[in-house]
Design an enzyme around this catalytic site. Structure first.
Site, PDB file in Angstrom:
ATOM      1  N   ARG A 183      39.259  29.277  32.662  1.00 39.01           N
ATOM      2  CA  ARG A 183      38.119  28.370  32.530  1.00 39.01           C
ATOM      3  C   ARG A 183      36.973  28.629  33.505  1.00 39.01           C
ATOM      4  O   ARG A 183      36.006  27.876  33.508  1.00 39.01           O
ATOM      5  CB  ARG A 183      38.561  26.903  32.670  1.00 39.01           C
ATOM      6  CG  ARG A 183      39.446  26.415  31.572  1.00 39.01           C
ATOM      7  CD  ARG A 183      39.360  24.916  31.429  1.00 39.01           C
ATOM      8  NE  ARG A 183      39.818  24.206  32.590  1.00 39.01           N
ATOM      9  CZ  ARG A 183      39.610  22.904  32.803  1.00 39.01           C
ATOM     10  NH1 ARG A 183      38.933  22.209  31.926  1.00 39.01           N
ATOM     11  NH2 ARG A 183      40.071  22.313  33.880  1.00 39.01           N
ATOM     12  N   ASP A 184      37.056  29.664  34.315  1.00 42.09           N
ATOM     13  CA  ASP A 184      35.961  29.925  35.259  1.00 42.09           C
ATOM     14  C   ASP A 184      35.846  31.425  35.528  1.00 42.09           C
ATOM     15  O   ASP A 184      35.766  31.858  36.680  1.00 42.09           O
ATOM     16  CB  ASP A 184      36.202  29.154  36.559  1.00 42.09           C
ATOM     17  CG  ASP A 184      34.935  29.064  37.414  1.00 42.09           C
ATOM     18  OD1 ASP A 184      33.844  29.329  36.881  1.00 42.09           O
ATOM     19  OD2 ASP A 184      35.045  28.736  38.606  1.00 42.09           O
TER      20      ASP A 184
END
Length: 818
Positions: A183-184
């Protein structure tokens, strides 16, 4: 001013000149926080720039890699393990310490403790330190992919980009196989372990925001918003993210497009503009010229997640195949997409700004230049015209448009600070709460207070500006500004109640140095800053003030009564703050009082020793004293026999008077001896003779006329002769008329003088005893008691009054000098 003057609204790693944190601070926002205006939990980790206390006995700090400003950020430290549990003791490791409310997904962390390959970070150890979770990880180097690209600007060579794709494919495929979504994925979270020109070795790090999705792919879990907007997938940029492996592959596509094209494909930099652009348009890739890399970018940057390339397609692409690419959202071929309209740039300080959020950030940071622009009529007209193109812009509500119209109308004249802040709020609603580049969240206000206390003029000016214009409520809707409207109300109440809360300090008792105390309590330069921090964190600040003002009993002294009164109510933060401001004065006063007590004790012991020595001397000198008494009485009684005998021989006096004289002589002599010996014993040595003895009186009586005669010449001689003639006449009268008058007169005169000497010495002894008692007991105020009113000046000697500060201390009264 030394405190930070800007913070980005998205997570950004802390940058250094040549070194950078291997693991940038991870900011997570778990379910239940960061929504509906909730400001989140309070920071309870102690020491954000050092190893937690429970680990300090094992880990040695070598470098602080994080700049933690919110509980949602992890503390990142480079350490060395003295026990060498996972690596050699000389090999550095990375410690990440999270707030317990923002702990990583435990299932994702469990997966990362295993061996997922050489291109993904591995968690060596995890647990809890001081009540908060931590992770211990390898240190993979100092250079991130973002730094590497900054050192090699422009489009990177195609083979190098292929290597990046291959390493990320291996890392994400391994994570996704274990149902972990990163997610990053950004260049800041990719470390270049070795920097070979053709084949750098990369490691994907920072899984602090990762989620373990489980096996149910048909119902992907939805979590709160995470990641950097420039690399977020369209479905992840909504308020509640859809978490699937597809979001990571979109991020990989953005990374590849940035490396292959030389810059990021999205022109905007403000979060709001970036999210709006990604949500409404396909990324334009005119700078990606390599056909194979362009195909990869199109496959990864497909807006529909179900048609986006994943691990299988990227693997086939790496093998030389050409997987199918879904058509673009517009339906046109990639090369035929017409360029979309962009906002007209606004020139500010030599920069062409196209987004309102970026201009708001620049206005906040460069506030002096912004004030100059808004003070200029031409500058305001230019800004009003530029803002007009955003009326009715996508993502703006009708209320936003009405607010913009009202602001443009107000800009017909120079705006006041509240109007300027409303303008910044409209242009950058997602920017962190700040004013003049100074963050005004909890940590920012704390740093502002510290700078104001140190005497920083800009910090004090900023605090005065906030108080004068009451700007905090306008910042309450911005990130990090939650609750500032309530802070403003508390702050105003504290400022209005301050004098009343400290007024009774000087009514009775109070500090001895009243001018200094008043100056410390009403130094407005930093007082408003202290009250602001107290209003922002009343409970935490009160607890800190209570600890700071605790008296150190090991010093051996006691706090003054007024200081104890200030700390008596721990629920009154204003009095605790007053005690904190006067702590130094209280310690100085306690030290002075302790010194006075020591001086009194020394004087008391000295007086006791002196009195004891004096008693010894009295016993040793008693015989000479009695000898002087006998000498005086002998001199006074010896002439009686001669006078009475001469009177009897001459026969001028009557026989009756002569017999009476002989009968009185013996008891009169006994009385004279008894009176003089008694008074000599009563008065004692050293003070009896010559000032108070009969012998001294005789000597002084005889020496007086002689000195007068010698001092005044003939006149003196005449007066002396007259005195002798008068004495002779009196003697003749006593011989011829009343020989008994001599012994009787001597007894009466000596008795009267003895009574006078006794009374005078008794009164002097009583006054001396009172003086010694007052000096030894100390008439000054004892610690913890209010000082009495100053007594009236005594009418007789021996009284005591308070000593003026700085005056020399009188010697202790003793029986010898009293």
């Amino acid at each position: 001013m030394r405190f930070p003057c800007r913070r980005s609204s998205r997570r950004e790693p802390r940058r250094k000149a040549e070194t950078m944190t291997t693991l940038p601070p991870t900011e997570v926002d778990p379910e239940g926080f960061g929504t509906d205006g909730d400001s989140g939990p309070e920071e309870t980790r102690r020491g954000l720039d050092r190893v937690p206390a429970s680990l300090s006995g094992r880990l040695d700090l070598t470098e602080v890699l994080s700049d933690v400003r919110r509980p949602s950020q992890a503390v990142v430290l480079r350490v060395k393990d003295r026990e060498a549990r996972h690596r050699d003791a000389a090999v550095p490791l990375v410690l990440k310490w999270y707030h317990r409310a923002f702990a990583p997904d435990p299932e994702a962390r469990r997966v990362l403790t295993g061996d997922l390959g050489g291109h993904i970070v591995r968690v060596l150890e995890h647990g809890t330190a001081d009540g908060h979770p931590y992770e211990l990880l390898p240190s993979y180097g100092e250079t991130t992919l973002a730094q590497y690209h900054a050192r090699h600007p422009g489009a990177l060579p195609t083979p190098l980009v292929h290597t990046v794709v291959a390493h990320l494919h291996e890392a994400l495929a391994a994570a996704h196989d274990q149902d972990v979504v990163h997610r990053d994925v950004t260049p800041d979270n990719i470390v270049v372990r070795t920097q070979n020109e053709d084949r750098p070795d990369l490691v994907l790090i920072d899984f602090g925001a990762a989620v373990h999705t489980g096996r149910d792919e048909d119902s992907p879990r939805r979590r709160d918003w995470k990641g950097k907007p420039l690399y977020l997938a369209p479905e992840a940029s909504t308020h509640r993210q859809t978490v699937t492996p597809a979001v990571d592959w979109w991020s990989v596509g953005m990374v590849v497009a940035e490396l292959a094209g030389g810059r990021h494909p999205v022109d905007f930099r403000g979060d709001e503009e970036v999210l709006a652009d990604i949500a409404t348009h396909d990324p334009e890739l005119p700078l990606v010229t390599d056909p194979r890399l362009l195909m990869l970018c199109h496959g990864l940057l497909t807006r529909a997640p179900e048609h986006r390339w994943g691990a299988e397609q990227v693997g086939r692409w790496l093998a030389g195949h050409s997987p199918a690419v879904a058509p673009r959202t517009s339906g046109a071929a990639p090369g035929e997409i017409p360029p979309r309209a962009t906002a007209e740039p606004f020139a500010f300080l030599g920069r062409a700004v196209t987004g309102t959020e970026e201009l708001a950030r620049q206005f906040d940071l460069q506030w002096r230049a912004a004030d100059d622009l808004l003070a200029s009529r031409r500058g305001r007209e230019r800004l009003v015209a530029w803002l007009g193109q955003f009326a009715g812009a996508p993502g703006r509500s009708p209320e936003d448009t009405d607010e913009l119209d009202a602001l443009r109308t107000r800009l017909d004249r120079p705006p006041d600070p509240p109007t300027t802040l409303r303008l910044l709020n409209w242009m950058g609603p997602r920017l962190p709460a700040s004013w003049h580049g100074v963050p005004l969240d909890t940590l920012g206000i704390g740093e502002l207070e510290q700078e104001a206390v140190r005497g920083d003029d800009r910090a004090r000016e900023l605090v005065a500006h906030l108080a004068r214009h009451q700007l905090l409520p306008l910042l309450s809707a911005r990130p990090g500004g939650e609750g500032l409207d309530e802070v403003q109300r508390r702050w105003q109440g504290y400022r209005e109640s301050w004098r009343q809360a400290t007024a009774d300090l000087f009514v009775r008792g109070g500090p001895q140095e009243r001018r200094s105390a008043d100056r410390l309590l009403h130094r407005t330069g930093d007082l408003d800053a202290r009250l602001l921090r107290l209003a922002r964190e009343p409970e935490r600040t009160s607890a800190r003030l209570l600890r700071r003002t605790a008296w150190d009993r090991s010093r051996g002294d006691a706090p003054p009564h007024w200081y104890r009164a200030l700390r008596a109510d721990p629920d009154n933060p204003l009095r605790l703050l007053a005690a904190s401001l006067l702590t130094g004065l209280a310690r100085l006063e306690a030290e002075r009082h302790q010194a006075e007590l020591r001086d009194r004790e020394v004087d008391r012991l000295f007086a006791l020793e002196t009195d004891a020595r004096f008693d010894v001397l009295r016993r040793l000198d008693r015989a000479p004293t009695l000898g002087w008494a006998l000498l005086g009485t002998t001199v006074a009684t010896a002439p009686w026999t001669f006078v009475i005998g001469l009177s009897d021989l001459l026969g001028r006096a009557g026989q009756r008077e002569v017999v009476l004289a002989w009968m009185l002589a013996l008891p009169a002599a006994a009385a004279v001896f008894a009176l003089e010996l008694w008074i000599a014993v009563y008065i004692g040595p050293h003070t009896y003779h010559p000032a108070r003895s009969l012998a001294g009186l005789v000597i002084r009586t005889g020496a007086g006329p002689a000195r007068a005669a010698r001092a005044h010449g003939r006149l003196g001689m005449t007066l002396a002769a007259a005195a002798l003639a008068a004495g002779g006449t009196l003697g003749v009268w006593a011989v011829t008329r009343a020989p008994w008058a001599w012994p009787a007169g001597t007894v009466v005169a000596l008795a009267a003088w003895t009574v006078r000497r006794w009374w005078a010495w008794r009164r002097r002894g009583r006054d001396a005893r009172l003086a010694r008692a007052a000096h030894r007991a100390g008439r000054g105020a004892a610690p913890g008691t209010a000082p009495p009113h100053r007594p009236a000046r005594p009418a007789r000697p021996g009284g005591t009054y308070p000593r003026r500060p700085g005056a020399p201390r009188p010697a202790a009264p003793t029986r010898r000098n009293g």
